[in-house]
Every structure is written in C-alpha cells, then in structure tokens.
Write an enzyme that holds these catalytic residues in place. Structure first.
Site, PDB file in Angstrom:
ATOM      1  N   ASN A   1      63.268  11.548  24.045  1.00 38.04           N
ATOM      2  CA  ASN A   1      63.286  10.812  25.312  1.00 38.04           C
ATOM      3  C   ASN A   1      64.659  10.147  25.438  1.00 38.04           C
ATOM      4  O   ASN A   1      64.878   9.060  24.908  1.00 38.04           O
ATOM      5  CB  ASN A   1      62.159   9.774  25.339  1.00 38.04           C
ATOM      6  CG  ASN A   1      62.099   9.042  26.661  1.00 38.04           C
ATOM      7  OD1 ASN A   1      62.925   9.272  27.555  1.00 38.04           O
ATOM      8  ND2 ASN A   1      61.135   8.150  26.807  1.00 38.04           N
TER       9      ASN A   1
ATOM     10  N   CYS B   1      64.545   7.682  29.815  1.00 42.53           N
ATOM     11  CA  CYS B   1      63.667   6.677  30.395  1.00 42.53           C
ATOM     12  C   CYS B   1      64.467   5.877  31.421  1.00 42.53           C
ATOM     13  O   CYS B   1      65.495   5.302  31.079  1.00 42.53           O
ATOM     14  CB  CYS B   1      63.121   5.757  29.312  1.00 42.53           C
ATOM     15  SG  CYS B   1      62.040   4.494  29.978  1.00 42.53           S
TER      16      CYS B   1
ATOM     17  N   GLY C   1      58.185  -0.089  29.671  1.00 41.57           N
ATOM     18  CA  GLY C   1      59.160  -0.625  28.725  1.00 41.57           C
ATOM     19  C   GLY C   1      58.988  -0.078  27.316  1.00 41.57           C
ATOM     20  O   GLY C   1      59.260  -0.769  26.344  1.00 41.57           O
TER      21      GLY C   1
ATOM     22  N   LYS D   1      53.029   9.315  23.338  1.00 39.93           N
ATOM     23  CA  LYS D   1      53.803   8.219  23.928  1.00 39.93           C
ATOM     24  C   LYS D   1      55.142   8.185  23.188  1.00 39.93           C
ATOM     25  O   LYS D   1      55.210   8.566  22.028  1.00 39.93           O
ATOM     26  CB  LYS D   1      53.053   6.911  23.661  1.00 39.93           C
ATOM     27  CG  LYS D   1      53.460   5.784  24.556  1.00 39.93           C
ATOM     28  CD  LYS D   1      52.444   5.676  25.631  1.00 39.93           C
ATOM     29  CE  LYS D   1      52.516   4.434  26.450  1.00 39.93           C
ATOM     30  NZ  LYS D   1      51.672   4.649  27.642  1.00 39.93           N
TER      31      LYS D   1
ATOM     32  N   ASN E   1      62.171  13.795  33.583  1.00 38.80           N
ATOM     33  CA  ASN E   1      61.593  12.461  33.468  1.00 38.80           C
ATOM     34  C   ASN E   1      61.427  11.871  34.869  1.00 38.80           C
ATOM     35  O   ASN E   1      61.709  12.535  35.869  1.00 38.80           O
ATOM     36  CB  ASN E   1      62.502  11.578  32.593  1.00 38.80           C
ATOM     37  CG  ASN E   1      61.720  10.515  31.841  1.00 38.80           C
ATOM     38  OD1 ASN E   1      60.849   9.864  32.418  1.00 38.80           O
ATOM     39  ND2 ASN E   1      62.022  10.330  30.571  1.00 38.80           N
ATOM     40  N   THR E   2      60.993  10.614  34.951  1.00 37.18           N
ATOM     41  CA  THR E   2      60.746  10.005  36.271  1.00 37.18           C
ATOM     42  C   THR E   2      62.049   9.650  36.990  1.00 37.18           C
ATOM     43  O   THR E   2      63.101   9.520  36.379  1.00 37.18           O
ATOM     44  CB  THR E   2      59.908   8.734  36.111  1.00 37.18           C
ATOM     45  OG1 THR E   2      60.533   7.898  35.145  1.00 37.18           O
ATOM     46  CG2 THR E   2      58.497   9.049  35.666  1.00 37.18           C
TER      47      THR E   2
ATOM     48  N   SER F   1      50.566  12.110  35.796  1.00 35.03           N
ATOM     49  CA  SER F   1      49.942  11.244  36.797  1.00 35.03           C
ATOM     50  C   SER F   1      48.629  11.789  37.335  1.00 35.03           C
ATOM     51  O   SER F   1      47.723  11.020  37.678  1.00 35.03           O
ATOM     52  CB  SER F   1      50.901  11.037  37.974  1.00 35.03           C
ATOM     53  OG  SER F   1      52.130  10.527  37.508  1.00 35.03           O
TER      54      SER F   1
ATOM     55  N   ASN G   1      56.218   3.328  37.472  1.00 30.78           N
ATOM     56  CA  ASN G   1      55.864   2.596  36.268  1.00 30.78           C
ATOM     57  C   ASN G   1      57.091   2.100  35.559  1.00 30.78           C
ATOM     58  O   ASN G   1      58.166   2.716  35.629  1.00 30.78           O
ATOM     59  CB  ASN G   1      55.013   3.458  35.329  1.00 30.78           C
ATOM     60  CG  ASN G   1      55.880   4.287  34.393  1.00 30.78           C
ATOM     61  OD1 ASN G   1      56.328   3.796  33.356  1.00 30.78           O
ATOM     62  ND2 ASN G   1      56.146   5.527  34.786  1.00 30.78           N
ATOM     63  N   ALA G   2      56.925   0.975  34.894  1.00 29.55           N
ATOM     64  CA  ALA G   2      57.944   0.460  33.976  1.00 29.55           C
ATOM     65  C   ALA G   2      57.184  -0.248  32.872  1.00 29.55           C
ATOM     66  O   ALA G   2      56.922  -1.436  32.947  1.00 29.55           O
ATOM     67  CB  ALA G   2      58.893  -0.496  34.684  1.00 29.55           C
TER      68      ALA G   2
ATOM     69  N   LYS H   1      64.065  15.842  26.782  1.00 28.04           N
ATOM     70  CA  LYS H   1      63.562  15.545  28.123  1.00 28.04           C
ATOM     71  C   LYS H   1      64.707  15.017  28.966  1.00 28.04           C
ATOM     72  O   LYS H   1      65.287  13.966  28.657  1.00 28.04           O
ATOM     73  CB  LYS H   1      62.421  14.531  28.075  1.00 28.04           C
ATOM     74  CG  LYS H   1      61.719  14.386  29.427  1.00 28.04           C
ATOM     75  CD  LYS H   1      60.341  13.814  29.267  1.00 28.04           C
ATOM     76  CE  LYS H   1      59.582  13.715  30.582  1.00 28.04           C
ATOM     77  NZ  LYS H   1      58.235  13.199  30.405  1.00 28.04           N
TER      78      LYS H   1
ATOM     79  N   GLY I   1      54.522  11.835  39.899  1.00 30.72           N
ATOM     80  CA  GLY I   1      53.499  12.338  40.813  1.00 30.72           C
ATOM     81  C   GLY I   1      54.056  13.310  41.838  1.00 30.72           C
ATOM     82  O   GLY I   1      55.241  13.666  41.795  1.00 30.72           O
TER      83      GLY I   1
END
Lengths: 303, 277
Positions: free
Chosen positions: A127, A130, A74, A47, A190-191, A264, A71-72, A163, A215
């Site tokens: 990261n 985000c 935080g 994480k 990343n997302t 995911s 997702n969020a 990332k 996903g």
C-alpha cells in the site's frame, strides 16, 4: 468440460475465480477473512498492516456520498507481529491470503513483509497509495515506489503486488518503475482523494477532513487506469474500484485486468457479492463462447 | 431503493428537541427523524457530534409520531459532549443500522444491566403491545442508576407483567447481580425467550442459563465501531460484524463465538483487550 472455467493464475497466485476481497474491507481479523473466503472470494487481501499498532483517526471515518463512500480510517492496525496470528487463521479459508502492508521506510516495509511471509501470507500488496495518511503515500513518487518494491523483493520470496494511486499525473510512469523494480503485479487503483462538507455546520464530515473515494463513483477512473497501465507493462494488473456486479468485473477484464477486487459493494450487496460477481463473469464468458477468463483479458486494447 | 443507496449513509442533521436526565450519569436526547421512527428496538444509529466524534448508540425510543431518542451514559469525551447538548443542539444521524430484536410470542424474560436498558425499554413496550407476557429484570450498581424502571412498570401496568429491580449494593430491590433473579425466574417458569443487553459477562452468564433451561436468547452486543455498514471490519466478533449481522445476536450465533463472547474485545487498532470480570 462444460461451462466456462473461472480459475486464474495472477502473479503466481492460483485462484478459483478472479474475484478478490479488496484491502481495507473486513480484513482486521482472520475469522472475518475466512468468512469472505467461505462466501466465495477467489482470494482475500488483509487490512493494511504496518510495523507497529496504530489507532487510526477519530470518527467519523466513513461517510456515504453519491454512488460511493468516503473514508479516512488512518490505517488502524495491530502491528505486524500481532497480526501474524490473524493471517494464520485466515489461511484456514483455503484461498490465497494476500497481506496488504505499509511502512514509513523501505526498511520497515521489508520488515513487515518478512513477518507476513513468515505467518504464511501467500502474497503481498504494497500500500503505497493511501490518500489520507502520509506514511503510506510513497506512491506519488516513481522513485520511492521503486525503492520500496526493491527492498521488499529482496526480503521475501512470495509474489509482490503494488497498489497504485489514481491521484498522480502519470500513473503509467509509476507502474513502469514498479515493474522494473521487480513487482509481480499491480493493483489499479486505490481510492481517490476527496472530501465532503456538511452544509448545516460548514464542517468537513470526516474527522481527517480529507479521505478516499470508493465505489461506483470511481469506476470509470479505475477502468481508465487499468486500460493505460495494462497496455504499458508486462506484469498482470488487478482492477479495483466500484465493482458491484459481473458486468463491472467484465469491464475491468476487457480493459486489461487479470482479476478484480471488490470492496464497497459489500455494504449494499452483502457478502454474497463475491459469488454473484463470479457467476456474472461466468455467464458472460459462456454467452460470448469463451472458455476461460484469460481469453477476455485486455480484449478492448484492440480498439 | 436505488441500486447504490450510499448517499443515505451521509449524516442527516437533526436538532435535539428535548432532553431528560434519567439517572445521575444517564441522559436521553430526543430528536425528530423519519427513518429512526421506523426502526426496530435493538437497532442503532451512528451519532455525529460535529467537531468531537461519531459513536454508535442504540435507539431508546422510536415513535410513530416521528420522535426518536438515544439514551447516553457519560463514559468519555463523546458521551460527555452529547450530554452537554441542550434543546436545539445539532447532531448528525446515520442509520438505523443492524438487526434489532425479534418480537416473539409467548413468555418473555427481559434482562437489562445498567445502560443496557436503553434498547430494551422500547422492546418491552412493543412486547406489551403485542400481548406477550413479560418479566423484566432491571439491574444497576445502585438505586439511582436503575434505568427506565418507571418506564417499564408503566408499560406493563395494563398487561400481565412483572418487574424486578436488582442493585449490587442492595439500596433498592433485590441485592446482588441481575443473574440471581434470572436464575430464579427460569427455575419457576417456562419462558420462550430471554432478551438481554448489558455488561458482556452478564450476558455470557445468561447464555449459559438460557442453554441450560432450553430457552432462546437474543442479546445485544457492543464493539468498537467505525463504518456502521459492514465493511470496515472494526466491530467483528468471530466471523460476525456487530454492526451488520448484529448488534442483536441469537444464543445459537453466540455459541459459535464463545472464544470471544465475554472474553475479549478489540481496540481501535484491532488488538485484543480482555473483558472485565
């Protein structure tokens, strides 16, 4: 030797197979990371860990959408010093442990990096991407990204991955600057910044309103990013976004990824997904008469 | 099921069809939801109170006629908001999630502490329906907080069963902790399984007792939860995810995590907090 060899070396990290656990998935505790290693992952990413404890956002922090999740969370995390003992536990899993880290400044990024190196992390994944926490969205800027990479590289000796965010106009520009600044590898991606609204109440479902999409829904975007970035840089690229089975993984490898990350898919395939994806890659290599993973990395670049 | 069933993880908006005050601090909200009505006792749902929070709640009722319920103890902002909902109030439901209780055969001992009776009441009804011989120990701090006492008595009225009420202040039934009558019952008779939900220290004690008497245990755990689908890792105990591998665990599984079970839980930021003695 009979059969295809799944072992890879990516950015100096030796892995038994190229299927890694993606950051943010099950990475809060050392024991859960170890369980993922036992389930067959080639490496695990923790994480995202910052300099101090963060509670994250209120629920709902996750919602299912068509072919993916939003997702969020935080960036909830116990802080680098507290998390150090989880890294030590995760290390007993016998696969490389890569600490995902974030920070509000170059100095704090470098601090978290050295705490994680001290705890035994085999590598770092910065990261900077985000999509729902300002503190970790430096990756919007090639300059800020380069600054963080330089600061971290100066403070640690372990491999440093970055990332990247798909939420930029020119991902290749960010990738190039990260490479120039000394990054050992890049994780794409990343997302995607996204949202969902409940039509009965008119309310955004996530408490933070906006979150990151993951996903199968994002896979074509991620494959394109890997393809573009891997053609532009000389360092290895790791594909991330919607890998569910071996064919998805192979698509990323052909696009230029040296390894893939799975996140995911754990929700609907369970932890066996790591072994299934790895065996799917092996079956493909054998069917196409390849002996190793590296033989197919970037094969699609010729077209 | 499609290859990617994730759109089902979007909250289904339901209206509260009825409410019932169970104790001074506990209220039941009934709603109509097809998927929940097919759940097993012990499974849970993520309940979204729009504008407030989303919290995991065990289902306290899952009827074939499509009605389901959650039974809520007032603990904080989210549970207070849930309790303030009346008939017609709107909720979002995801789930049912996780592994529930497995209905065994033979003699069952069911032990509920406080709000822990919520997932156990429908279990007792299932066990009674399946012809299992059931002994229920219902514990609470005081008489007015004894949850579902009448409901389990009714469920066992027509079958071979026994209900023991325990209050810490002795205002009703046996005075003391639920573990007292449990120790007695285990000494008197051979049970095949112990089912429990309640304060973790109580369940920790039951793990020891069940081990000593060679009885199988199924215990429902609670941890801070976010995703509900086994990916965020917030609810981990040992290598297990409470939302996916639980919330009901076997005694065998709990013995693997004795360093955590009954010892500490993790806060929203992942830090450890010691569990109250």
């Amino acid at each position: 030797m009979a059969g295809a060899d799944l072992r890879v070396e990516v950015a100096g990290l030796a892995m038994r197979n190229p299927v890694m656990l993606a950051a943010g998935i099950l990475g809060v505790t050392g024991l859960s990371l170890r369980r993922v290693a036992e389930a067959g992952a080639g490496a695990v990413v923790t994480k995202s860990i910052g300099p101090s404890p963060r509670t994250g956002y209120s629920n709902p922090t996750l919602v299912g959408v068509e072919c993916g999740f939003l997702n969020a969370l935080g960036l909830p995390n116990p802080g680098a010093e507290e998390f150090a003992r989880e890294v030590e536990v995760a290390k007993e899993g016998d696969v490389p442990v890569i600490a995902s880290i974030f920070g509000p400044s170059e100095r704090e990024f470098a601090h978290v990096a050295s705490v994680m190196e001290g705890a035994g992390a085999d590598g770092l994944e910065l990261n900077v991407s985000c999509p729902h926490a300002e503190v970790a969205d430096l990756g919007q800027s090639p300059d800020l990204t380069a600054g963080v990479v330089k600061a971290v590289k100066k403070s640690v000796g372990i491999p440093v991955l970055v990332k990247l965010s798909p939420n930029v106009t020119d991902i290749v520009a960010v990738a190039r600057r990260a490479e120039e600044a000394g990054a050992d590898g890049l994780t794409c991606v990343n997302t995607l910044r996204a949202m969902a609204i409940d039509t009965e109440t008119g309310r955004p479902i996530l408490a933070n309103r906006v979150g990151g999409l993951s996903g199968p829904a994002v896979k074509p975007v991620a494959v394109r990013c890997v393809y573009e970035v891997s053609r532009a840089v000389g360092i290895p690229v790791i594909g991330c976004g919607g890998v569910v089975d071996g064919r998805d993984a192979v698509e990323f490898l052909l696009a230029g990824a040296s390894a893939v990350q799975v996140g995911s898919a754990v929700a609907w395939r369970g932890l066996t997904v790591f072994r299934e994806v790895a065996e799917g890659i092996r079956a493909y290599l054998e069917r196409k008469n390849h002996r190793s993973v590296s033989e197919i990395v970037g094969l699609s670049h010729r077209y | 099921m499609s290859a990617y069933p994730t759109a089902t993880e979007r909250p289904r908006m339901v209206r509260v069809s009825g409410t019932r005050t169970e104790t001074p601090t506990v209220k039941t909200l009934t709603f109509r939801d097809e998927a929940c009505s097919r759940a097993s006792p012990g499974q849970f749902v993520m309940v979204w109170i729009p504008g407030v929070d989303e919290v995991p709640m065990s289902l306290s009722k899952m009827d074939a006629d499509g009605l389901s319920a959650v039974t809520v103890k007032r603990l904080g902002e989210a549970t207070a908001a849930l309790q303030s909902l009346g008939r017609g109030g709107i909720l979002g439901i995801r789930g049912p999630y996780g592994r529930g209780f497995t209905v065994a055969t033979g003699d069952a001992l069911v032990v509920g502490g406080g709000c822990g009776m919520a997932p156990l009441a429908p279990l007792v009804e299932r066990l009674a329906g399946a012809g299992v011989r059931v002994t229920v120990v219902v514990g609470a701090e005081t008489w007015s907080e004894l949850l579902f006492l009448r409901r389990v008595r009714r469920a066992l009225s027509a079958v071979d069963g026994r209900v023991v009420a325990v209050t810490e202040d002795g205002s009703y039934g046996v005075r003391g902790l639920a573990t007292g009558p449990v120790r007695e019952a285990l000494g008197e008779r051979r049970f095949d399984v112990v089912y429990t939900c309640g304060p973790e220290r109580m369940m920790q004690k039951l793990l020891q007792l069940s081990e000593r008497h060679g009885v199988l245990l199924q215990a429902s755990l609670e941890r801070y939860m976010r995703c509900g689908v086994g990916i965020c890792g917030s609810c981990c105990i040992g290598g297990y995810r409470v939302c996916r591998d639980g919330p009901v665990f076997t005694g065998e599984q709990l013995r693997e995590v004795t360093g955590e079970f009954g010892v500490f839980r993790r806060d929203a930021d992942g830090r450890r907090t010691a569990l109250a003695k």
